[in-house]
Design a protein around this motif. Structure first.
Motif, PDB file in Angstrom:
ATOM      1  N   PHE A 114       1.789   8.604  -1.760  1.00  0.00           N
ATOM      2  CA  PHE A 114       2.713   7.677  -2.471  1.00  0.00           C
ATOM      3  C   PHE A 114       3.034   8.412  -4.001  1.00  0.00           C
ATOM      4  O   PHE A 114       2.239   8.600  -4.858  1.00  0.00           O
ATOM      5  CB  PHE A 114       2.056   6.237  -2.729  1.00  0.00           C
ATOM      6  CG  PHE A 114       1.771   5.638  -1.618  1.00  0.00           C
ATOM      7  CD1 PHE A 114       2.194   4.607  -1.141  1.00  0.00           C
ATOM      8  CD2 PHE A 114       0.464   5.830  -0.812  1.00  0.00           C
ATOM      9  CE1 PHE A 114       2.214   3.811   0.183  1.00  0.00           C
ATOM     10  CE2 PHE A 114       0.324   5.356   0.515  1.00  0.00           C
ATOM     11  CZ  PHE A 114       1.252   4.149   0.858  1.00  0.00           C
ATOM     12  N   ILE A 158       8.773  -0.871  -6.114  1.00  0.00           N
ATOM     13  CA  ILE A 158       7.267  -0.832  -5.854  1.00  0.00           C
ATOM     14  C   ILE A 158       6.873  -1.885  -4.954  1.00  0.00           C
ATOM     15  O   ILE A 158       6.013  -1.705  -3.969  1.00  0.00           O
ATOM     16  CB  ILE A 158       6.740  -1.215  -7.331  1.00  0.00           C
ATOM     17  CG1 ILE A 158       7.068   0.232  -7.973  1.00  0.00           C
ATOM     18  CG2 ILE A 158       5.070  -1.238  -7.265  1.00  0.00           C
ATOM     19  CD1 ILE A 158       6.832   1.438  -7.714  1.00  0.00           C
ATOM     20  N   GLY A 159       7.531  -2.853  -4.864  1.00  0.00           N
ATOM     21  CA  GLY A 159       7.091  -4.106  -3.918  1.00  0.00           C
ATOM     22  C   GLY A 159       7.289  -3.506  -2.481  1.00  0.00           C
ATOM     23  O   GLY A 159       6.217  -3.894  -1.704  1.00  0.00           O
ATOM     24  N   MET A 179       7.209  -0.546  -1.489  1.00  0.00           N
ATOM     25  CA  MET A 179       5.993   0.616  -1.319  1.00  0.00           C
ATOM     26  C   MET A 179       4.688  -0.225  -1.091  1.00  0.00           C
ATOM     27  O   MET A 179       3.880   0.282  -0.063  1.00  0.00           O
ATOM     28  CB  MET A 179       5.870   1.306  -2.672  1.00  0.00           C
ATOM     29  CG  MET A 179       5.057   2.399  -2.680  1.00  0.00           C
ATOM     30  SD  MET A 179       4.935   3.525  -4.154  1.00  0.00           S
ATOM     31  CE  MET A 179       6.267   4.641  -4.261  1.00  0.00           C
ATOM     32  N   GLN A 180       4.536  -1.373  -1.608  1.00  0.00           N
ATOM     33  CA  GLN A 180       3.289  -1.903  -1.422  1.00  0.00           C
ATOM     34  C   GLN A 180       3.417  -2.612   0.134  1.00  0.00           C
ATOM     35  O   GLN A 180       2.259  -2.468   0.786  1.00  0.00           O
ATOM     36  CB  GLN A 180       3.183  -3.019  -2.511  1.00  0.00           C
ATOM     37  CG  GLN A 180       1.659  -3.787  -2.310  1.00  0.00           C
ATOM     38  CD  GLN A 180       1.441  -4.724  -3.568  1.00  0.00           C
ATOM     39  OE1 GLN A 180       2.207  -5.338  -3.926  1.00  0.00           O
ATOM     40  NE2 GLN A 180       0.109  -4.968  -3.618  1.00  0.00           N
ATOM     41  N   GLU A 181       4.412  -3.129   0.356  1.00  0.00           N
ATOM     42  CA  GLU A 181       4.850  -3.713   1.717  1.00  0.00           C
ATOM     43  C   GLU A 181       4.509  -2.508   2.816  1.00  0.00           C
ATOM     44  O   GLU A 181       3.815  -2.876   3.914  1.00  0.00           O
ATOM     45  CB  GLU A 181       6.013  -4.140   1.979  1.00  0.00           C
ATOM     46  CG  GLU A 181       6.387  -4.737   3.257  1.00  0.00           C
ATOM     47  CD  GLU A 181       7.691  -5.268   3.444  1.00  0.00           C
ATOM     48  OE1 GLU A 181       8.092  -5.719   4.602  1.00  0.00           O
ATOM     49  OE2 GLU A 181       8.703  -5.169   2.477  1.00  0.00           O
ATOM     50  N   ALA A 197       2.499   0.253   2.222  1.00  0.00           N
ATOM     51  CA  ALA A 197       1.279   0.569   2.483  1.00  0.00           C
ATOM     52  C   ALA A 197       0.411  -0.696   3.464  1.00  0.00           C
ATOM     53  O   ALA A 197      -0.505  -0.192   4.259  1.00  0.00           O
ATOM     54  CB  ALA A 197       0.623   0.503   1.231  1.00  0.00           C
ATOM     55  N   LEU A 198       0.773  -1.816   3.352  1.00  0.00           N
ATOM     56  CA  LEU A 198       0.058  -2.693   4.218  1.00  0.00           C
ATOM     57  C   LEU A 198       0.388  -2.801   5.543  1.00  0.00           C
ATOM     58  O   LEU A 198      -0.589  -3.175   6.506  1.00  0.00           O
ATOM     59  CB  LEU A 198       0.522  -4.175   3.514  1.00  0.00           C
ATOM     60  CG  LEU A 198      -0.201  -4.945   2.317  1.00  0.00           C
ATOM     61  CD1 LEU A 198       0.818  -5.865   1.775  1.00  0.00           C
ATOM     62  CD2 LEU A 198      -1.403  -5.150   2.346  1.00  0.00           C
ATOM     63  N   VAL A 257       0.975   0.223 -11.481  1.00  0.00           N
ATOM     64  CA  VAL A 257       1.430   0.358 -10.189  1.00  0.00           C
ATOM     65  C   VAL A 257       0.204   0.895  -9.228  1.00  0.00           C
ATOM     66  O   VAL A 257      -0.004   0.238  -8.218  1.00  0.00           O
ATOM     67  CB  VAL A 257       2.492   1.213 -10.143  1.00  0.00           C
ATOM     68  CG1 VAL A 257       3.119   1.524  -8.520  1.00  0.00           C
ATOM     69  CG2 VAL A 257       3.813   0.654 -10.935  1.00  0.00           C
ATOM     70  N   ARG A 298      -2.190  -1.825  -8.364  1.00  0.00           N
ATOM     71  CA  ARG A 298      -1.653  -2.815  -7.238  1.00  0.00           C
ATOM     72  C   ARG A 298      -1.926  -2.333  -6.036  1.00  0.00           C
ATOM     73  O   ARG A 298      -1.916  -2.977  -4.943  1.00  0.00           O
ATOM     74  CB  ARG A 298      -0.012  -3.093  -7.540  1.00  0.00           C
ATOM     75  CG  ARG A 298       0.013  -4.019  -8.938  1.00  0.00           C
ATOM     76  CD  ARG A 298       1.746  -4.105  -9.150  1.00  0.00           C
ATOM     77  NE  ARG A 298       2.463  -4.675  -8.003  1.00  0.00           N
ATOM     78  CZ  ARG A 298       3.724  -4.751  -7.661  1.00  0.00           C
ATOM     79  NH1 ARG A 298       4.329  -4.370  -8.862  1.00  0.00           N
ATOM     80  NH2 ARG A 298       4.241  -5.389  -7.012  1.00  0.00           N
ATOM     81  N   LEU A 299      -1.761  -0.753  -5.690  1.00  0.00           N
ATOM     82  CA  LEU A 299      -1.892  -0.298  -4.599  1.00  0.00           C
ATOM     83  C   LEU A 299      -3.194   0.100  -4.204  1.00  0.00           C
ATOM     84  O   LEU A 299      -3.708   0.077  -2.915  1.00  0.00           O
ATOM     85  CB  LEU A 299      -1.021   1.122  -4.609  1.00  0.00           C
ATOM     86  CG  LEU A 299       0.444   1.024  -4.429  1.00  0.00           C
ATOM     87  CD1 LEU A 299       0.916   2.465  -4.870  1.00  0.00           C
ATOM     88  CD2 LEU A 299       1.147   0.497  -3.210  1.00  0.00           C
ATOM     89  N   VAL A 356      -5.070  -2.068  -1.347  1.00  0.00           N
ATOM     90  CA  VAL A 356      -4.704  -1.892  -0.218  1.00  0.00           C
ATOM     91  C   VAL A 356      -5.071  -0.570   0.443  1.00  0.00           C
ATOM     92  O   VAL A 356      -5.536  -0.476   1.563  1.00  0.00           O
ATOM     93  CB  VAL A 356      -3.047  -1.783  -0.043  1.00  0.00           C
ATOM     94  CG1 VAL A 356      -2.492  -1.856   1.290  1.00  0.00           C
ATOM     95  CG2 VAL A 356      -2.450  -3.232  -0.699  1.00  0.00           C
TER      96      VAL A 356
END
Length: 504
Positions: A271, A403-404, A406-408, A410-411, A430, A433-434, A437
């Motif tokens: 990431f 970034i949202g 990116m998090q999705e 990762a999930l 950031v 937040r990751l 996960v």
């Protein structure tokens, strides 16, 4: 000096030939013939391992440490010959084989030191409380004990460090468990010379010869017979998802199921966070190239996917990666079948939109070049096949608009051996937040590094949630790997003379 294989199996101290033979497929030079393994040989090896366990499983830590060190000595004594046949069979360069041999002997010696220190035994003692009310407490002691004979499957991509005398074998022997190895057909000559080293150590240390056997070749029935043999108590495996899952299912379906410790591969996502991307995107791309193409991309920790924000800074990283890849010469893959599988993986991405080719090469035979592709996050999220591992020097850039996203992304990832964050100080929020996960997705999390190069030490974890491995609570690298082949036993009110020596 050149090593010439004799092509036989080692079964409890005897070199045994069978009527049927197969040939290796060296990258260069003449092929050699090897005896094909049989179910009968598997049974003989397992029976011998069980007999050896009654001596070896109750040997002292000092005796087992001496044995591990002797194996390392015997491997080092054969160093040039091992490198010679290893490079010929696999196509890997001499420097890589020499380094891998050092890693193999190093982990043998590390495990020897670990068992001498004794902390791996996790000894616990709750003394008796005879006057406790309302009920007294008995004297309780706990220690880890070896599980019995272990099956090990040699890995294709590490002919030394993950094969005959590699981490699975070394950790099982350290724990006190005899080993039956199913050698990989990609490098049977290398397997044979390492088995000779172990055989010499067995004789030199006076260890029961059933403590180690090597069976070469054979069809799937031979491997199945090994994991299903009633005397085998655990399995170590490094290889493909399909092959590993089939063996895992066989272990679970046994009348008495046994643990299967399979390391099955990973895409090891990176990431790239915004501030790091702006500050040093080109540098990250160049480092990715080195990690992605090392050993022709045939490492289970190869970072195959980079998640990169959209925009000019991301474009610059992609361009720098492509520029660096253009300087990478074709490399020889371990087998022709692996080269074919690499081309098949590349063909999936060559199909067209929405995947865009960035740097594309063509290959023939076992020699392959690096490839790079790019895809929007929306397409990646809707097509799970894009997250499948391509074994070889190929990378995929996933461009994210936020970034949202990116998090999705990762999930949505499956279990991984590793996950990497490239970040600068301004990316801390950031990254925070990751992190929750990534902790659920990977066995090892890196900051500003590259996951190839797995340190053999106390704190290393080489494993992760399925499908990276079949047992998320274990590691196949590092001293904690020994714990896979131990189980806790509690002793209640035992007199001192009946307790294991390590509890005395």
């Amino acid at each position: 000096m050149t090593f010439t294989p004799h092509g036989r199996h080692l079964i409890a101290g005897e070199w045994i030939a069978t009527d049927e033979t197969f040939r290796n497929e060296p990258a260069w030079g003449q092929a050699d013939h090897f005896s094909v393994g049989t179910i009968e040989l598997i049974d003989r090896a397992a029976q011998a391992a069980e007999k050896a366990f009654w001596a070896y499983g109750y040997s002292t830590r000092e005796e087992r440490a001496a044995f591990l060190n002797a194996i390392a000595d015997e491997i080092e004594a054969r160093g040039p010959e091992i490198t010679g046949i290893g490079t010929r069979e696999t196509g890997l360069p001499e420097a890589r084989l020499n380094a891998e041999r050092g890693r193999t002997t190093g982990q043998l010696r590390l495990f020897a030191r670990t068992i001498l220190e004794g902390e791996y035994l996790d000894r616990r003692h709750d003394p008796a409380l005879p006057d406790r009310q309302p009920l007294p407490r008995p004297d309780l002691r706990l220690i880890q004990r070896p599980i019995g004979p272990v099956a090990v499957f040699g890995a294709s991509n590490f002919p030394l460090a993950f094969s005959v005398a590699g981490g699975d074998t070394a950790s099982a022997l350290a724990a006190g468990c005899p080993v039956v190895v199913k050698g990989h057909s990609a490098h049977p000559g290398t397997s044979e010379i390492v088995a000779e080293a172990i055989h010499a150590a067995i004789r030199g240390c006076g260890v029961h010869p059933g403590v180690f056997s090597l069976v070469q070749g054979g069809d799937r029935k031979v491997g199945s017979a090994l994991v299903q043999h009633p005397l085998i108590r655990g399995v170590g495996f490094t290889g493909s998802l399909g092959g590993g899952r089939a063996l895992f299912d066989l272990c679970a379906a046994r009348p008495e199921p046994i643990p299967f410790f399979g390391e099955l591969g990973s895409v090891n996502p990176m990431f790239i966070l915004p501030e790091a991307l702006k500050a040093r995107g080109a540098q990250i791309g160049q480092g990715w190239t080195v990690s992605m193409t090392g050993s022709a991309g045939q490492l289970c920790t190869k970072p195959g996917i980079a998640i990169v924000p959209e925009g000019a800074a991301g474009d610059a990283l992609v361009a720098a990666t492509a520029e660096a890849l253009a300087t990478v010469a074709p490399q020889t893959m371990l087998t022709a079948a692996m080269a074919d599988a690499y081309r098949a993986g590349k063909a999936r991405l060559d199909a067209g939109n929405p995947v865009r080719p960035v740097h594309v090469t063509n290959s023939t035979g076992r020699d392959v070049g690096p490839n790079l592709y790019e895809v929007p996050a929306s397409a990646f999220l809707s097509d799970h096949s894009l997250a499948e591992e391509v074994f070889g020097p190929l990378g995929l850039v996933v461009r994210v608009p936020s970034i949202g996203t990116m998090q999705e992304l990762a999930l949505g990832l499956a279990g991984q051996l590793t996950a990497t964050l490239h970040m600068d100080a301004g990316d801390a929020q950031v990254a925070a937040r990751l992190m929750p996960v990534l902790e659920r997705k990977a066995g090892r999390i890196l900051i500003n590094g590259y996951p190839t190069g797995v340190e053999v030490c106390d704190a290393m974890v080489h494993g992760g949630p399925y499908p990276a491995s079949t047992n998320f609570g274990a590691t196949s690298v590092g001293t904690m790997a020994i714990r896979r082949f131990l189980r806790p036993v509690c002793y209640q009110n035992l007199p001192a003379e009946l307790l294991p020596a390590d509890l005395g």
